[in-house]
Design a protein around this motif. Sequence first.
Motif, PDB file in Angstrom:
ATOM      1  N   ALA A 132       0.833  -1.209   0.000  1.00  0.00           N
ATOM      2  CA  ALA A 132       0.000   0.000   0.000  1.00  0.00           C
ATOM      3  C   ALA A 132       0.865   1.255   0.000  1.00  0.00           C
ATOM      4  O   ALA A 132       0.552   2.243  -0.681  1.00  0.00           O
ATOM      5  CB  ALA A 132      -0.923  -0.012   1.213  1.00  0.00           C
ATOM      6  N   ARG A 133       1.967   1.235   0.733  1.00  0.00           N
ATOM      7  CA  ARG A 133       2.866   2.389   0.764  1.00  0.00           C
ATOM      8  C   ARG A 133       3.610   2.552  -0.575  1.00  0.00           C
ATOM      9  O   ARG A 133       3.836   3.663  -1.051  1.00  0.00           O
ATOM     10  CB  ARG A 133       3.888   2.228   1.884  1.00  0.00           C
ATOM     11  CG  ARG A 133       3.323   2.484   3.275  1.00  0.00           C
ATOM     12  CD  ARG A 133       4.420   2.882   4.250  1.00  0.00           C
ATOM     13  NE  ARG A 133       3.845   3.131   5.560  1.00  0.00           N
ATOM     14  CZ  ARG A 133       3.741   2.223   6.522  1.00  0.00           C
ATOM     15  NH1 ARG A 133       4.195   0.992   6.304  1.00  0.00           N
ATOM     16  NH2 ARG A 133       3.213   2.523   7.684  1.00  0.00           N
ATOM     17  N   THR A 134       3.993   1.402  -1.160  1.00  0.00           N
ATOM     18  CA  THR A 134       4.715   1.434  -2.436  1.00  0.00           C
ATOM     19  C   THR A 134       3.841   1.970  -3.554  1.00  0.00           C
ATOM     20  O   THR A 134       4.328   2.601  -4.494  1.00  0.00           O
ATOM     21  CB  THR A 134       5.219   0.019  -2.792  1.00  0.00           C
ATOM     22  OG1 THR A 134       6.040  -0.477  -1.719  1.00  0.00           O
ATOM     23  CG2 THR A 134       6.024   0.015  -4.074  1.00  0.00           C
ATOM     24  N   HIS A 135       2.535   1.696  -3.461  1.00  0.00           N
ATOM     25  CA  HIS A 135       1.587   2.124  -4.498  1.00  0.00           C
ATOM     26  C   HIS A 135       0.485   2.972  -3.870  1.00  0.00           C
ATOM     27  O   HIS A 135      -0.652   2.520  -3.711  1.00  0.00           O
ATOM     28  CB  HIS A 135       0.985   0.910  -5.199  1.00  0.00           C
ATOM     29  CG  HIS A 135       1.975   0.125  -6.003  1.00  0.00           C
ATOM     30  ND1 HIS A 135       2.333   0.469  -7.283  1.00  0.00           N
ATOM     31  CD2 HIS A 135       2.692  -0.981  -5.690  1.00  0.00           C
ATOM     32  CE1 HIS A 135       3.215  -0.402  -7.740  1.00  0.00           C
ATOM     33  NE2 HIS A 135       3.465  -1.281  -6.798  1.00  0.00           N
ATOM     34  N   TRP A 169       5.439 -11.324  -3.292  1.00  0.00           N
ATOM     35  CA  TRP A 169       5.145  -9.911  -3.064  1.00  0.00           C
ATOM     36  C   TRP A 169       6.154  -9.012  -3.781  1.00  0.00           C
ATOM     37  O   TRP A 169       5.790  -7.932  -4.260  1.00  0.00           O
ATOM     38  CB  TRP A 169       5.142  -9.595  -1.575  1.00  0.00           C
ATOM     39  CG  TRP A 169       3.811  -9.767  -0.903  1.00  0.00           C
ATOM     40  CD1 TRP A 169       3.504 -10.603   0.124  1.00  0.00           C
ATOM     41  CD2 TRP A 169       2.603  -9.054  -1.216  1.00  0.00           C
ATOM     42  NE1 TRP A 169       2.173 -10.474   0.468  1.00  0.00           N
ATOM     43  CE2 TRP A 169       1.598  -9.525  -0.341  1.00  0.00           C
ATOM     44  CE3 TRP A 169       2.264  -8.079  -2.158  1.00  0.00           C
ATOM     45  CZ2 TRP A 169       0.293  -9.056  -0.368  1.00  0.00           C
ATOM     46  CZ3 TRP A 169       0.949  -7.604  -2.200  1.00  0.00           C
ATOM     47  CH2 TRP A 169      -0.008  -8.088  -1.311  1.00  0.00           C
ATOM     48  N   ASP A 170       7.406  -9.435  -3.861  1.00  0.00           N
ATOM     49  CA  ASP A 170       8.399  -8.619  -4.567  1.00  0.00           C
ATOM     50  C   ASP A 170       7.975  -8.375  -6.010  1.00  0.00           C
ATOM     51  O   ASP A 170       8.093  -7.256  -6.529  1.00  0.00           O
ATOM     52  CB  ASP A 170       9.775  -9.295  -4.533  1.00  0.00           C
ATOM     53  CG  ASP A 170      10.489  -9.115  -3.197  1.00  0.00           C
ATOM     54  OD1 ASP A 170       9.970  -8.357  -2.346  1.00  0.00           O
ATOM     55  OD2 ASP A 170      11.541  -9.729  -3.000  1.00  0.00           O
ATOM     56  N   ARG A 171       7.496  -9.421  -6.662  1.00  0.00           N
ATOM     57  CA  ARG A 171       7.052  -9.283  -8.061  1.00  0.00           C
ATOM     58  C   ARG A 171       5.803  -8.399  -8.145  1.00  0.00           C
ATOM     59  O   ARG A 171       5.668  -7.602  -9.079  1.00  0.00           O
ATOM     60  CB  ARG A 171       6.761 -10.654  -8.669  1.00  0.00           C
ATOM     61  CG  ARG A 171       7.988 -11.545  -8.808  1.00  0.00           C
ATOM     62  CD  ARG A 171       7.641 -12.820  -9.553  1.00  0.00           C
ATOM     63  NE  ARG A 171       7.328 -12.543 -10.958  1.00  0.00           N
ATOM     64  CZ  ARG A 171       6.737 -13.427 -11.774  1.00  0.00           C
ATOM     65  NH1 ARG A 171       6.380 -14.624 -11.312  1.00  0.00           N
ATOM     66  NH2 ARG A 171       6.497 -13.115 -13.027  1.00  0.00           N
ATOM     67  N   LEU A 172       4.907  -8.523  -7.173  1.00  0.00           N
ATOM     68  CA  LEU A 172       3.694  -7.699  -7.184  1.00  0.00           C
ATOM     69  C   LEU A 172       4.042  -6.232  -6.953  1.00  0.00           C
ATOM     70  O   LEU A 172       3.471  -5.337  -7.593  1.00  0.00           O
ATOM     71  CB  LEU A 172       2.712  -8.184  -6.115  1.00  0.00           C
ATOM     72  CG  LEU A 172       2.155  -9.596  -6.300  1.00  0.00           C
ATOM     73  CD1 LEU A 172       1.150  -9.913  -5.207  1.00  0.00           C
ATOM     74  CD2 LEU A 172       1.515  -9.757  -7.671  1.00  0.00           C
ATOM     75  N   ASP A 173       4.987  -5.980  -6.042  1.00  0.00           N
ATOM     76  CA  ASP A 173       5.414  -4.597  -5.801  1.00  0.00           C
ATOM     77  C   ASP A 173       5.998  -3.985  -7.074  1.00  0.00           C
ATOM     78  O   ASP A 173       5.875  -2.774  -7.308  1.00  0.00           O
ATOM     79  CB  ASP A 173       6.461  -4.541  -4.683  1.00  0.00           C
ATOM     80  CG  ASP A 173       5.865  -4.839  -3.312  1.00  0.00           C
ATOM     81  OD1 ASP A 173       4.623  -4.827  -3.187  1.00  0.00           O
ATOM     82  OD2 ASP A 173       6.640  -5.110  -2.374  1.00  0.00           O
ATOM     83  N   ALA A 174       6.625  -4.846  -7.895  1.00  0.00           N
ATOM     84  CA  ALA A 174       7.248  -4.365  -9.138  1.00  0.00           C
ATOM     85  C   ALA A 174       6.258  -4.258 -10.291  1.00  0.00           C
ATOM     86  O   ALA A 174       6.639  -3.895 -11.406  1.00  0.00           O
ATOM     87  CB  ALA A 174       8.405  -5.286  -9.526  1.00  0.00           C
ATOM     88  N   GLY A 175       4.982  -4.599 -10.041  1.00  0.00           N
ATOM     89  CA  GLY A 175       3.962  -4.428 -11.074  1.00  0.00           C
ATOM     90  C   GLY A 175       3.575  -5.676 -11.834  1.00  0.00           C
ATOM     91  O   GLY A 175       2.925  -5.593 -12.888  1.00  0.00           O
TER      92      GLY A 175
END
Length: 438
Positions: free
Chosen positions: A214-217, A316-322
Motif C-alpha cells: 500500500a505504501r509502495t503504491h 510480493w516482490d514481483r507484485l510490488d514491481a507491477g
Amino acid sequence: MDVPASATKSLRVAVLADSDTRWKWGALTAQRITPAAAEVRLDGYLLRGRATPTARQLQEVGVRADSLSEVTGVEFLHAMSQEPYDILVLALVGGAVQAMLHGLRSAWGTGPRPVVVTGYVGVVYEKLADGLLLRHGADLVLANSRHDADRFRAVYEGVGADASSVTEVALPFLGGAPYSGEHEPYTVVFAAQPSVPDNRRDRTYLLDRLIRHARTHPEREVLLKLRSKPGEHTTHIEELPYQKLVQGKDVPDNFRLVYGHMGEVLDRTDLLVTVSSTAALEALHRRVPTVVLTDLGVRETLGNHHFTGSGCLASWDRLDAGHRPAPDEEWVARQGVATDGSYETAFDTARERIATLLDRAGGLPPLTPYYTPETAPGYLPGILARHHLGPDGAPLPGAPTADKAPGPVRQIVRRAARGAYRHGVQRVAPVIRRMGEL
C-alpha cells in the motif's frame, strides 16, 4: 420427451451445516442440484459446535432458507426420522458426515429416505483419502472439478469401495460479472484465511507486506478481506486474527480492512492475492487477475501447492514491481472454474442423477458407508461416539433429542460456554503456547 415426475413436483430439501462457509456451500448446492422446474422448500439445520455461525455470519452469506434451526447431531437424526424430505445435503467436516450417515441408516432402516448428497466446500489439498472415505456412503459425493473427480474415483477404487457416487460439478458460489478492466482507484485485495498460515510470524509477515504494498503504491486501494470478526469462528479456528495483529501498526490511508460477501468485494477488485483461499477460484472464474503467494514457500501445509501449473504463483516482490499474472487456461479448465461459459451446465449431471434416484421404483436402499464396525473397528466407534452414537449408529443412552429441548437457562449456559471456548482459543491458548516456547 417425457419429463420425470421429480422435475415438476414440489421438493423438500434439508441442509445440515457446521459452519458459515459450509452453510453457504450446502444451501447453494441444494439450489443448484434441484430440478429447475421443481418448487423447492429449503430447511436449514446448523450443527451445534465451536463453529456454529452467528446471525451476522449468516446474513453475510446471504442464502435464505424457509426455516433455520440449531441442533445437535442426535436432534437432527430425530428430526430426519420424523420429517419426510426428498433431498438431504450434508455440508459437514468428514467425521460428522460419517457419523450422520450411520445415524441416518439406523434412523431410516429399510423405510423411505431422501437422496443424500455431500462434498467439499472448496479446494481439497489435505487428508484426501481420510476425508473421502469418511464421506463414502452418500448417494452423491460431489467433486468440484474434473481434477477432483478423477482423484476421488481413484481413492474409492483403490480401497475397493463403490465409486459410482462421485459426481463432477463445480463450486456452487461461482458467478458475478466478468472482469472488464481496471477500476479507479486500482484495487488490490488480500483474501485472508483463518488457519493458513497458522503462526504469528508468518501472518505478521503477510500483513506487513500488504501494508508495504500500500505504501509502495499510494495510488492503489489495498484491502484486507477478512472472513470473520473476533469471537466468531468459521470452518477453521482462527487463533491469530489479522484485526488484532494490525493493532498499533502505522498503516497508510489507502489500506483498509473489509468484511462482506466475497462476490461484492470481487466486483471492485483488480488484483486478488491469497495464500490458497478458495477465493482464488472465484476470482479466476470472473477472470480477475489472481496471485497465489510463494513468499512462505510452496507447501502442502499451506495448500498453495494445489496451484502449481496455474500460472498464478508469484511473490510480493514481483507484485510490488507491477507483475500481472496470466492463468494457464488448461489448468483453469480442469479445476472447474468454467471461464468458457460452461458453468450453467456444470450441475446437469448431478440434477439428472438425483431425478433418477427420486423416481426410483420401490425407494432407495439403505445407506452403505465403506467404514463399518467390521472394516474399521478401531476407528469408526470413536467417530460415532463423538456424536453420541453407538457402533450401530443408534443414539447412546442419555443423548439429547428434539423432544428434550434445553430450557432457557441451559441455552444461556450453552452460549456462555461457547463464548468462553472461543475466548480460550483466541486469547488464552496463544499465550500458553508462547509461554511453553520460552
